[in-house]
Design an enzyme around this catalytic site. Structure first.
Site, PDB file in Angstrom:
ATOM      1  CD  GLU A  20      -4.528  18.415 -36.221  1.00  0.00           C
ATOM      2  OE1 GLU A  20      -4.976  17.383 -36.754  1.00  0.00           O
ATOM      3  OE2 GLU A  20      -3.779  18.402 -35.221  1.00  0.00           O
ATOM      4  CE  LYS A  51      -9.221  10.609 -28.767  1.00  0.00           C
ATOM      5  NZ  LYS A  51      -7.999  10.457 -29.581  1.00  0.00           N
ATOM      6  CG  ASN A  67      -3.910   9.796 -33.339  1.00  0.00           C
ATOM      7  OD1 ASN A  67      -4.194  10.909 -32.920  1.00  0.00           O
ATOM      8  ND2 ASN A  67      -4.382   8.683 -32.794  1.00  0.00           N
ATOM      9  CD  GLU A  72      -7.576   7.029 -30.840  1.00  0.00           C
ATOM     10  OE1 GLU A  72      -8.029   8.160 -30.588  1.00  0.00           O
ATOM     11  OE2 GLU A  72      -6.373   6.760 -30.855  1.00  0.00           O
ATOM     12  CG  HIS A  80      -1.284  13.719 -34.432  1.00  0.00           C
ATOM     13  ND1 HIS A  80      -1.757  13.997 -35.694  1.00  0.00           N
ATOM     14  CD2 HIS A  80      -1.870  14.643 -33.611  1.00  0.00           C
ATOM     15  CE1 HIS A  80      -2.606  15.025 -35.635  1.00  0.00           C
ATOM     16  NE2 HIS A  80      -2.687  15.430 -34.383  1.00  0.00           N
ATOM     17  NE  ARG A  99     -21.282  10.625  -8.078  1.00  0.00           N
ATOM     18  CZ  ARG A  99     -21.941  10.926  -6.966  1.00  0.00           C
ATOM     19  NH1 ARG A  99     -23.120  11.526  -7.040  1.00  0.00           N
ATOM     20  NH2 ARG A  99     -21.434  10.628  -5.798  1.00  0.00           N
ATOM     21  CG  HIS A 156       1.949  13.826 -30.224  1.00  0.00           C
ATOM     22  ND1 HIS A 156       1.019  12.813 -30.271  1.00  0.00           N
ATOM     23  CD2 HIS A 156       1.243  14.977 -30.159  1.00  0.00           C
ATOM     24  CE1 HIS A 156      -0.199  13.340 -30.253  1.00  0.00           C
ATOM     25  NE2 HIS A 156      -0.091  14.643 -30.192  1.00  0.00           N
ATOM     26  NE  ARG A 177     -11.722  10.243 -31.630  1.00  0.00           N
ATOM     27  CZ  ARG A 177     -12.505  10.921 -30.815  1.00  0.00           C
ATOM     28  NH1 ARG A 177     -13.594  10.357 -30.328  1.00  0.00           N
ATOM     29  NH2 ARG A 177     -12.239  12.163 -30.466  1.00  0.00           N
ATOM     30  CG  HIS A 212      -0.658  19.922 -31.988  1.00  0.00           C
ATOM     31  ND1 HIS A 212      -0.151  18.713 -31.566  1.00  0.00           N
ATOM     32  CD2 HIS A 212      -1.765  19.625 -32.715  1.00  0.00           C
ATOM     33  CE1 HIS A 212      -0.927  17.731 -31.991  1.00  0.00           C
ATOM     34  NE2 HIS A 212      -1.913  18.258 -32.699  1.00  0.00           N
ATOM     35  CE  LYS A 227     -12.201  14.505 -33.730  1.00  0.00           C
ATOM     36  NZ  LYS A 227     -11.272  15.235 -32.897  1.00  0.00           N
TER      37      LYS A 227
HETATM   38  N1  GLY Z   1      -7.639  14.519 -32.166  1.00  0.00           N
HETATM   39  C1  GLY Z   1      -7.835  13.152 -32.451  1.00  0.00           C
HETATM   40  C2  GLY Z   1      -9.138  12.622 -31.971  1.00  0.00           C
HETATM   41  O1  GLY Z   1     -10.006  13.378 -31.577  1.00  0.00           O
HETATM   42  O2  GLY Z   1      -9.315  11.438 -31.983  1.00  0.00           O
END
Ligand code: GLY
Length: 364
Positions: A185, A143, A245, A237, A248, A121, A252, A241, A266, A227
Site C-alpha cells: 500500500e 471508511k 484502489n 469517493e 485492488h 448516534r 480483491h 479517491r 490483502h 491519502k
Molecule cells: N482504502 C481506500 C480508501 O480509503 O479509500
C-alpha cells in the site's frame, strides 16, 4: 523525526501523528478529546504486545480507561462481532460526548469506527493503528465497515476519527510477511500519484522494511500525507479517491478466488494487482513498458509477489477471477472498474476495459 499531517475536512478535520515511540505520548495527545470513561478496544494478539503500555500512557494523564479485548481475526469484523462490541461499549459507560480508542490493525479499526458511528448516534474515536497497512491506509479517511455473507466491507459508514496516532516503532513487532503486505500500500501511493516518492522507495524501501525508524517514519508520513490530501478533496469517493484502489480490482478478485485464506494476504493481492494493472495499461496502449517493469522490479526486490503463479496452491482459474471482478462492489452494470496508469505517478479511473483484454492478461 515526528510528523503531524492534517486532514482538512472542515469541522471534521483531524491530525495524523507519525513517529517512533509515540505510544508513550498517547495520553497527552488524547487528553484534549477525552471525557469520562474511555473504552480502549483491541484484539487478543495486540493486547499481549501493546495494550498495557497504552493504558499506562493514558492513565498517566489521568484518563479513565476501560479495555475491551476482541478475538483476533477477520471473523470479528461481522454483525455478531459488532453486536458484542456495541454491548461492551454501552456497558462501559461511555457517553455521547466521550470517545473510544481503537488499538490494532484494519479489523479493529474498521469495526470500532463503525461501532463509534452508530452507538448513541455517534461517538468520537481515535485510531491507534499497529500494522503498516492500517497506518498508511485503513486508519485514515473515515471508511468503516464489517463483512457480510455477500462480501467484504459491504456494510459500514463514513465516520472520521478525531485523531490518528501512528507509532512506527510498533511495526517492529509485526511478522515480516504482514509488514511486506502493508508495504504494497505504501508503494501504491508512489505508483498512483507521486513518481518522486516511488523513486525514493526504490532507494530506501528496503531500509524502511529492515527496521530503520527514520526511513519507515518518512514512508508512513508521506503515504498518510498523500491519502490525507486525496480524502480532503474527495471524502466520499465521488472521483479522485477511487485512485486509492490501484491494484485492488485484481487484488480483491484474487483474494476472493483464494477464499480469503492465508494463501494471499490483502497487501499481497494488491502487489500482484498493481503489477497486473500496469501490465494491462501497457497492453491497452496507455503506459510505457519500462514503467510497468519498474513497478514489478521494485515490488519483487522487497520480496512481494508480483504474479498469480506465485500464489501457493492451485492456480486460480482466470474465468473465476473475472467473475469475482464482475461482482466487485465498484463494478456497474457488469462493467469492470480499473485504475490504470499512464506512467508511474499518473493513474486514472476507467470503466472502459473489455473482459477479453482482462482474460488475455490473466491467461498470459
Ligand atoms: N482504502 C481506500 C480508501 O480509503 O479509500
Amino acid at each position: 523525526m515526528s510528523k503531524t499531517i492534517p486532514v482538512a475536512l472542515g469541522e471534521r478535520s483531524y491530525n495524523i501523528h507519525v513517529a517512533p515511540g509515540l505510544l508513550a505520548h498517547a495520553g497527552a495527545l488524547v487528553k484534549p478529546f477525552a471525557s469520562g470513561v474511555v473504552p480502549v478496544v483491541t484484539d487478543d494478539e495486540v493486547a499481549r504486545l501493546h495494550l498495557q503500555f497504552l493504558l499506562a500512557a493514558l492513565r498517566h494523564e489521568k484518563i479513565e480507561v476501560q479495555p475491551i479485548t476482541l478475538p483476533t481475526g477477520e471473523s470479528t469484523k461481522s454483525f455478531a462481532g459488532l453486536e458484542r462490541l456495541v454491548s461492551a461499549l454501552i456497558a462501559s459507560g461511555v457517553d455521547r460526548g466521550g470517545m473510544i480508542i481503537a488499538l490494532g490493525g484494519g479489523v479493529v479499526g474498521d469495526l470500532v469506527g463503525f461501532a463509534a458511528g452508530i452507538v448513541k448516534r455517534g461517538i468520537d474515536y481515535v485510531q491507534v493503528p499497529t500494522t503498516l497497512l492500517a497506518q498508511v491506509d485503513s486508519s485514515v479517511g473515515g471508511k468503516t465497515a464489517i463483512n457480510v455473507a455477500e462480501g467484504k466491507n459491504l456494510v459500514g459508514l463514513f465516520h472520521q476519527p478525531k485523531l490518528v496516532i501512528a507509532d512506527t516503532a510498533l511495526l517492529k513487532s509485526l511478522p515480516k510477511r504482514q509488514l511486506l503486505a502493508g508495504y504494497a500500500e505504501v508503494a501504491k501511493y508512489g505508483a498512483l500519484g507521486d513518481a518522486e516518492f516511488f523513486s525514493w522507495l526504490e532507494q530506501h524501501g528496503n531500509a524502511a522494511l529492515s527496521g530503520d525508524d527514520a526511513t519507515m517514519t518518512s514512508a508512513v508520513a508521506h503515504s498518510c500525507r498523500m491519502k490525507a490530501d486525496i480524502v480532503a478533496r474527495d471524502e466520499r469517493e465521488g472521483g479522485e479517491r477511487a485512485l486509492l484502489n490501484l491494484g485492488h480490482t485484481f487484488g480483491h478478485a484474487l483474494e476472493a478466488a483464494t477464499g480469503y485464506s492465508d494463501r494471499l494476504l490483502h497487501g499481497e493481492g494488491v502487489s500482484i494487482g498493481m503489477t497486473l494493472a500496469f501490465e494491462l495499461s501497457v497492453r491497452l496502449g496507455h503506459c510505457d513498458a519500462p514503467s510497468a517493469r519498474r513497478i514489478r522490479a521494485h515490488l519483487e526486490s522487497v520480496g512481494l509477489p508480483v504474479s498469480i503463479a506465485q500464489i501457493p496452491g492451485e492456480r486460480p482459474d482466470a474465468k473465476i477471477v473475472l467473475a469475482h471482478m464482475e461482482h466487485d462492489k465498484k463494478a456497474r452494470n457488469g462493467r469492470l472498474t480499473f485504475v490504470l496508469a499512464r506512467q508511474i505517478g499518473e493513474s486514472f479511473f476507467t470503466r472502459d476495459v473489455s473482459k477479453q483484454a482482462v482474460l488475455e492478461l490473466l491467461a498470459a
